[in-house]
Design a protein around this motif. Structure first.
Motif, PDB file in Angstrom:
ATOM      1  N   UNK A  64      -2.576 -54.850  33.655  1.00 29.77           N
ATOM      2  CA  UNK A  64      -3.482 -55.302  34.716  1.00 29.77           C
ATOM      3  C   UNK A  64      -4.202 -54.098  35.347  1.00 29.77           C
ATOM      4  N   UNK A  65      -3.442 -53.063  35.683  1.00 27.44           N
ATOM      5  CA  UNK A  65      -4.041 -51.861  36.298  1.00 27.44           C
ATOM      6  C   UNK A  65      -5.062 -51.233  35.343  1.00 27.44           C
ATOM      7  N   UNK A  66      -4.744 -51.266  34.045  1.00 26.57           N
ATOM      8  CA  UNK A  66      -5.632 -50.642  33.048  1.00 26.57           C
ATOM      9  C   UNK A  66      -6.976 -51.384  32.919  1.00 26.57           C
ATOM     10  N   UNK A  67      -7.057 -52.608  33.419  1.00 29.93           N
ATOM     11  CA  UNK A  67      -8.349 -53.313  33.372  1.00 29.93           C
ATOM     12  C   UNK A  67      -9.426 -52.528  34.124  1.00 29.93           C
ATOM     13  N   UNK A  68      -8.980 -51.758  35.119  1.00 26.80           N
ATOM     14  CA  UNK A  68      -9.931 -50.972  35.904  1.00 26.80           C
ATOM     15  C   UNK A  68     -10.561 -49.841  35.100  1.00 26.80           C
ATOM     16  N   UNK A  69      -9.951 -49.508  33.970  1.00 27.99           N
ATOM     17  CA  UNK A  69     -10.468 -48.394  33.150  1.00 27.99           C
ATOM     18  C   UNK A  69     -11.424 -48.874  32.072  1.00 27.99           C
ATOM     19  N   UNK A  70     -11.576 -50.206  31.945  1.00 28.48           N
ATOM     20  CA  UNK A  70     -12.452 -50.704  30.870  1.00 28.48           C
ATOM     21  C   UNK A  70     -13.915 -50.406  31.188  1.00 28.48           C
ATOM     22  N   UNK A  71     -14.706 -50.312  30.127  1.00 28.49           N
ATOM     23  CA  UNK A  71     -16.134 -50.021  30.297  1.00 28.49           C
ATOM     24  C   UNK A  71     -16.928 -51.309  30.450  1.00 28.49           C
ATOM     25  N   UNK A  72     -18.136 -51.156  30.933  1.00 30.18           N
ATOM     26  CA  UNK A  72     -19.113 -52.243  30.932  1.00 30.18           C
ATOM     27  C   UNK A  72     -18.659 -53.460  31.750  1.00 30.18           C
TER      28      UNK A  72
END
Ligand code: SF4
Length: 243
Positions: free
Chosen positions: A209-217
């Protein structure tokens, strides 16, 4: 009865039972974080309470209890590609991202839609809604609708009395230990303690869930309207780890 598992809708069911009101079906909609892997978006203790305590008891009282799910989940919502952006927004072709505070699309597509679809197949439905006598504005708008009834109003229940009624039957959701609000653990309104329970019990899901913040676009890339990112919340939880 559209049932959230919160104190008001639960107390309404208890009042229907105690007073032989003509309730036949109770409808709960479970928002899913990840349908494929069967990961709920509900507070873990709340959904356990719904399925393992309240539902069996209501069924023993003779009520049918339906637990609905949308055929989409939070991850679908997050990764949905925007084709028709709002005016003046440069979001075309981007992933939708996090729900927007005050205009939550998760509620519309993952919670209300399955419930509305369910009612489309029911003739002449009358809804019991959980509105207490101290919620004057909500009652005023309720009175304008002919097929909605508040049993809490009929039997003179305040919010405090609704809570006590649930406690009397052992039916106050454990989610009240974490927050006064109910709802999804990934909600921008969720409190730190609601995040903590996910991080502690399901660290892999929390990290994803936290890693969603690192996705592009991503169109709506900022998680929390109160100014904290998910990474900041994660750090805060790490620093305040309980022993
Ligand atoms: S609890 Fe939050 S994320 Fe879930 S539907 Fe409601 S507003 Fe949206």
């Amino acid at each position: 009865m559209s049932w959230s598992g919160g104190k008001d809708s639960t107390a309404s069911i208890i009042l229907a039972h105690e007073n032989n009101e003509p309730l036949d079906t109770i409808v709960f909609c479970e928002v899913m974080y990840d349908l494929k892997n069967n990961i709920s978006g509900e507070n873990p203790e709340h959904i356990k309470f719904i399925k393992e305590e309240a539902k069996p008891l209501f069924e023993s009282w003779g009520y049918k209890v339906e637990i609905l799910r949308a055929n989409q989940d939070y991850l679908d919502f997050f990764h949905h590609i925007i084709k028709h952006p709002r005016k003046h927004m440069d979001h075309k072709g981007k992933k939708f991202g996090f729900p927007v505070y005050g205009m939550c699309g998760v509620k519309r597509s993952l919670k209300l839609k399955p419930i509305n679809d369910y009612y489309k197949n029911v003739q002449d439905v009358v809804h019991y809604v959980g509105i207490c006598i101290d919620e004057k504005k909500r009652l005023e708008s309720l009175h304008k609708q002919s097929n909605r009834i508040s049993l809490l109003e009929r039997y003179g229940y305040t919010e405090q009395m609704a809570k006590e009624k649930c406690e009397e039957y052992g039916l106050l959701s454990p989610s009240y230990k974490y927050s006064k609000r109910g709802g999804c653990w990934f909600c921008p309104n969720a409190k730190l303690e609601e995040h903590r329970i996910i991080k502690e019990r399901y660290p892999d899901i929390w990290n994803q869930f936290v890693a969603l913040e690192d996705e592009d676009n991503i169109a709506n890339y900022k998680f929390n309207v109160f100014g904290k990112t998910l990474h900041e919340i994660d750090n805060e939880l790490r620093q305040n780890q309980r022993n």
